[in-house]
Write a protein that holds these residues in place. Structure first.
Motif, PDB file in Angstrom:
ATOM      1  N   THR A 151       0.809  -1.216   0.000  1.00 52.74           N
ATOM      2  CA  THR A 151       0.000   0.000   0.000  1.00 52.74           C
ATOM      3  C   THR A 151       0.843   1.267   0.000  1.00 52.74           C
ATOM      4  O   THR A 151       0.826   2.041  -0.966  1.00 52.74           O
ATOM      5  N   GLU A 152       1.587   1.504   1.058  1.00 52.04           N
ATOM      6  CA  GLU A 152       2.253   2.794   1.261  1.00 52.04           C
ATOM      7  C   GLU A 152       3.290   3.153   0.197  1.00 52.04           C
ATOM      8  O   GLU A 152       3.412   4.332  -0.152  1.00 52.04           O
ATOM      9  N   PRO A 153       4.044   2.188  -0.351  1.00 47.19           N
ATOM     10  CA  PRO A 153       5.040   2.595  -1.363  1.00 47.19           C
ATOM     11  C   PRO A 153       4.432   3.154  -2.642  1.00 47.19           C
ATOM     12  O   PRO A 153       5.144   3.773  -3.432  1.00 47.19           O
TER      13      PRO A 153
ATOM     14  N   ARG B  82       4.478   8.357   5.892  1.00 47.32           N
ATOM     15  CA  ARG B  82       5.418   7.479   6.588  1.00 47.32           C
ATOM     16  C   ARG B  82       6.543   7.004   5.666  1.00 47.32           C
ATOM     17  O   ARG B  82       7.516   6.408   6.123  1.00 47.32           O
ATOM     18  N   ASN B  83       6.421   7.244   4.383  1.00 45.21           N
ATOM     19  CA  ASN B  83       7.490   6.871   3.460  1.00 45.21           C
ATOM     20  C   ASN B  83       8.755   7.678   3.757  1.00 45.21           C
ATOM     21  O   ASN B  83       8.688   8.799   4.252  1.00 45.21           O
ATOM     22  N   ASP B  84       9.886   7.103   3.423  1.00 40.12           N
ATOM     23  CA  ASP B  84      11.179   7.754   3.640  1.00 40.12           C
ATOM     24  C   ASP B  84      11.969   7.625   2.346  1.00 40.12           C
ATOM     25  O   ASP B  84      12.486   6.555   2.027  1.00 40.12           O
ATOM     26  N   VAL B  85      12.058   8.714   1.586  1.00 39.42           N
ATOM     27  CA  VAL B  85      12.634   8.640   0.250  1.00 39.42           C
ATOM     28  C   VAL B  85      13.472   9.889  -0.011  1.00 39.42           C
ATOM     29  O   VAL B  85      13.080  11.001   0.357  1.00 39.42           O
ATOM     30  N   ILE B  86      14.640   9.707  -0.637  1.00 41.75           N
ATOM     31  CA  ILE B  86      15.498  10.850  -0.934  1.00 41.75           C
ATOM     32  C   ILE B  86      14.877  11.679  -2.055  1.00 41.75           C
ATOM     33  O   ILE B  86      14.071  11.183  -2.844  1.00 41.75           O
ATOM     34  N   ASP B  87      15.254  12.948  -2.126  1.00 46.63           N
ATOM     35  CA  ASP B  87      14.570  13.904  -3.005  1.00 46.63           C
ATOM     36  C   ASP B  87      14.582  13.486  -4.469  1.00 46.63           C
ATOM     37  O   ASP B  87      13.555  13.558  -5.152  1.00 46.63           O
ATOM     38  N   THR B  88      15.746  13.077  -4.978  1.00 46.97           N
ATOM     39  CA  THR B  88      15.821  12.720  -6.403  1.00 46.97           C
ATOM     40  C   THR B  88      14.949  11.508  -6.713  1.00 46.97           C
ATOM     41  O   THR B  88      14.366  11.423  -7.800  1.00 46.97           O
ATOM     42  N   THR B  89      14.856  10.595  -5.776  1.00 48.02           N
ATOM     43  CA  THR B  89      14.028   9.414  -5.986  1.00 48.02           C
ATOM     44  C   THR B  89      12.547   9.755  -5.835  1.00 48.02           C
ATOM     45  O   THR B  89      11.706   9.169  -6.523  1.00 48.02           O
TER      46      THR B  89
ATOM     47  N   THR C 144      -1.187  -3.345  -8.154  1.00 47.00           N
ATOM     48  CA  THR C 144      -0.779  -3.531  -6.757  1.00 47.00           C
ATOM     49  C   THR C 144      -1.985  -3.839  -5.871  1.00 47.00           C
ATOM     50  O   THR C 144      -1.871  -4.580  -4.893  1.00 47.00           O
ATOM     51  N   ALA C 145      -3.143  -3.277  -6.207  1.00 44.80           N
ATOM     52  CA  ALA C 145      -4.363  -3.609  -5.457  1.00 44.80           C
ATOM     53  C   ALA C 145      -4.718  -5.080  -5.640  1.00 44.80           C
ATOM     54  O   ALA C 145      -5.090  -5.781  -4.674  1.00 44.80           O
ATOM     55  N   LYS C 146      -4.604  -5.574  -6.876  1.00 43.10           N
ATOM     56  CA  LYS C 146      -4.856  -6.997  -7.130  1.00 43.10           C
ATOM     57  C   LYS C 146      -3.910  -7.860  -6.301  1.00 43.10           C
ATOM     58  O   LYS C 146      -4.312  -8.878  -5.713  1.00 43.10           O
ATOM     59  N   LEU C 147      -2.638  -7.469  -6.252  1.00 45.82           N
ATOM     60  CA  LEU C 147      -1.638  -8.250  -5.522  1.00 45.82           C
ATOM     61  C   LEU C 147      -1.894  -8.225  -4.025  1.00 45.82           C
ATOM     62  O   LEU C 147      -1.702  -9.235  -3.333  1.00 45.82           O
TER      63      LEU C 147
ATOM     64  N   GLY D 133       9.676   3.014   0.985  1.00 42.64           N
ATOM     65  CA  GLY D 133       8.932   2.870   2.222  1.00 42.64           C
ATOM     66  C   GLY D 133       9.734   3.114   3.487  1.00 42.64           C
ATOM     67  O   GLY D 133      10.848   3.648   3.475  1.00 42.64           O
ATOM     68  N   LEU D 134       9.142   2.672   4.595  1.00 48.30           N
ATOM     69  CA  LEU D 134       9.691   2.939   5.915  1.00 48.30           C
ATOM     70  C   LEU D 134      10.913   2.087   6.236  1.00 48.30           C
ATOM     71  O   LEU D 134      11.843   2.546   6.912  1.00 48.30           O
ATOM     72  N   ALA D 135      10.926   0.835   5.757  1.00 44.21           N
ATOM     73  CA  ALA D 135      11.996  -0.107   6.122  1.00 44.21           C
ATOM     74  C   ALA D 135      12.960  -0.282   4.952  1.00 44.21           C
ATOM     75  O   ALA D 135      12.683  -1.010   3.998  1.00 44.21           O
TER      76      ALA D 135
END
Length: 408
Positions: free
Chosen positions: A182-184, A190-197, A215-218, A353-355
């Motif tokens: 979901t979150e990615p 709660r996501n943690d991502v560098i600016d360029t990404t 992704t919803a199907k999965l 994501g977070l992890a």
């Protein structure tokens, strides 16, 4: 009355040492014991108890009421019971590939098990660019045995349904449903991502409605397909390695889910190691040699899985309809499709994501890290969107190499 029988509390090192001497019948009476908390994961407390006289040692793993990664995750300590139960079961299905369990304590929510400190965590070993020629053979035996032998193809259907009840794992499944599926795929706080990404993710992932639909199907496949008893978190940080033995640890996310989940999780993390090598090895010959070994390992993991799954199916199948012409090929084909999709989800969620994974976060050069992340995200999207085309190990690594050649 012992404090360890009055009710649950989270132990510190001194209390874990007391627990080892007063509860566990493992060490000699004159043992000279010391204790250290060595847990560096996202959820639990791990204590290593060692006797300096005999050099005997043991691990005590305790489940706390909150995830260590964030107190936003309220997780049941019953996950320790689930981990203990599945390790015992896996020990019968794939002996030698998991640590031996000595004791489970339902009051303290802790498990005493074999100490594997003479091994190394595979993720760090791959970051150090070590090779393990037997790994693909070992891990595919473990994966095939634990997945096929817990499925309706082999098990009595009523017995399997009893296992499903025993391994209902709602708190840990919710974490997977959120962090993997979901979150990615949206701009979650709660996501943690560098600016360029982040800019890349907004364009290529969060704004792609076709991808979001897949992704919803999965996610719903993960929640509803009770196919096999899966490890649920089979990445290179959950594997101990030496030159010969391979040991799988930390199956607390275990439940009955899609069989392709474990294989896809592993392949995704081998790809992280592949991109770490691309970004961090300066010597061109050394880089080529190490990446070729990782390529071979990824190919072997997929192809040996298919070969061993076919062989074990023929040997152990009990379900009559599973013998119908073409069904085995259909069944394995669906596992490979799910494997590709989960590879893609893992590649995306560990970047956005977070992890995160150290393979990527340890790339100090920000431009090289950004490139590695874009390769992983692009490959991940392809694995999800075109999951039907992945039939062999070569198909998996081909996609990653294509994006390496196209992304600067």
């Amino acid at each position: 009355m012992s404090i360890f029988t009055e009710g649950y509390f989270t132990m510190n090192e001194i209390q874990a040492l007391d627990y080892a001497t007063s509860v566990l019948n493992y060490f000699d009476l004159d043992a000279d014991l010391s204790c250290k908390e060595i847990g560096d994961g996202n959820l639990n407390y791990v204590f290593r108890i060692i006797d300096s006289k005999s050099e005997k040692s043991i691990i005590i793993k305790q489940a706390g009421p909150f995830a260590r990664i964030s107190d936003e995750f309220n997780v049941s300590p019953d996950r320790n019971r689930i981990e203990s139960d599945i390790l015992k079961l896996q020990y019968t299905l794939a002996e030698g590939f998991v640590p031996k369990v000595y004791n489970y304590d339902s009051i303290m929510n802790c498990t005493a098990m074999e100490d594997l400190s003479d091994h190394v965590i595979m993720r760090q070993a791959l970051i150090d660019h070590k090779k393990f020629p037997l790994f693909a053979d070992h891990i595919t035996t473990f994966i095939v045995n634990t997945l096929l032998l817990t499925s309706d193809v082999v098990m009595n259907h009523k017995d399997k349904k009893e296992l499903i009840k025993n391994f209902i794992n709602p708190d840990l499944c919710e974490i997977t449903e959120d962090l993997v599926y979901t979150e990615p795929f949206y701009d979650c706080t709660r996501n943690d991502v560098i600016d360029t990404t982040r800019e890349f993710a907004q364009k290529e992932l969060w704004g792609d409605e076709k991808l979001l639909l897949e992704t919803a199907k999965l996610k719903f496949e993960f929640m509803t397909n009770a196919q096999s008893l899966i490890h649920g978190d089979l990445h290179t940080g959950s594997i101990f390695v030496k030159e010969n033995p391979t040991k799988v640890i930390d199956p607390e996310f275990a439940f009955y889910g899609p069989a392709g989940y474990d294989l896809g999780n592993l392949i995704g993390n081998l790809i992280f190691a592949y991109e770490n090598a691309e970004a961090t090895i300066d010597d061109l010959y050394e880089k080529k040699e190490y990446k070729e070994w990782l390529e071979e390992t990824i190919v072997q993991v997929v192809d040996l899985f298919i070969f061993k799954f076919n062989a074990l199916w023929i040997e152990r199948v009990t379900e009559e309809t599973a013998n119908y012409k073409g069904f085995k090929e259909y069944y394995i084909g669906n596992i490979l499709k799910d494997t590709a999709a989960i590879t893609g989800c893992e590649l995306c969620r560990r970047i956005i994501g977070l992890a995160h994974v150290k393979d990527i976060t340890s790339i100090n050069n920000i431009e090289k890290r950004a490139r590695a992340e874009k390769i992983c995200l692009s490959s991940g999207k392809k694995f999800i969107m075109s999951r039907e085309i992945f039939k062999t190990g070569a198909d998996f690594i081909k996609i990653v190499k294509e994006f390496e050649n196209n992304i600067n």
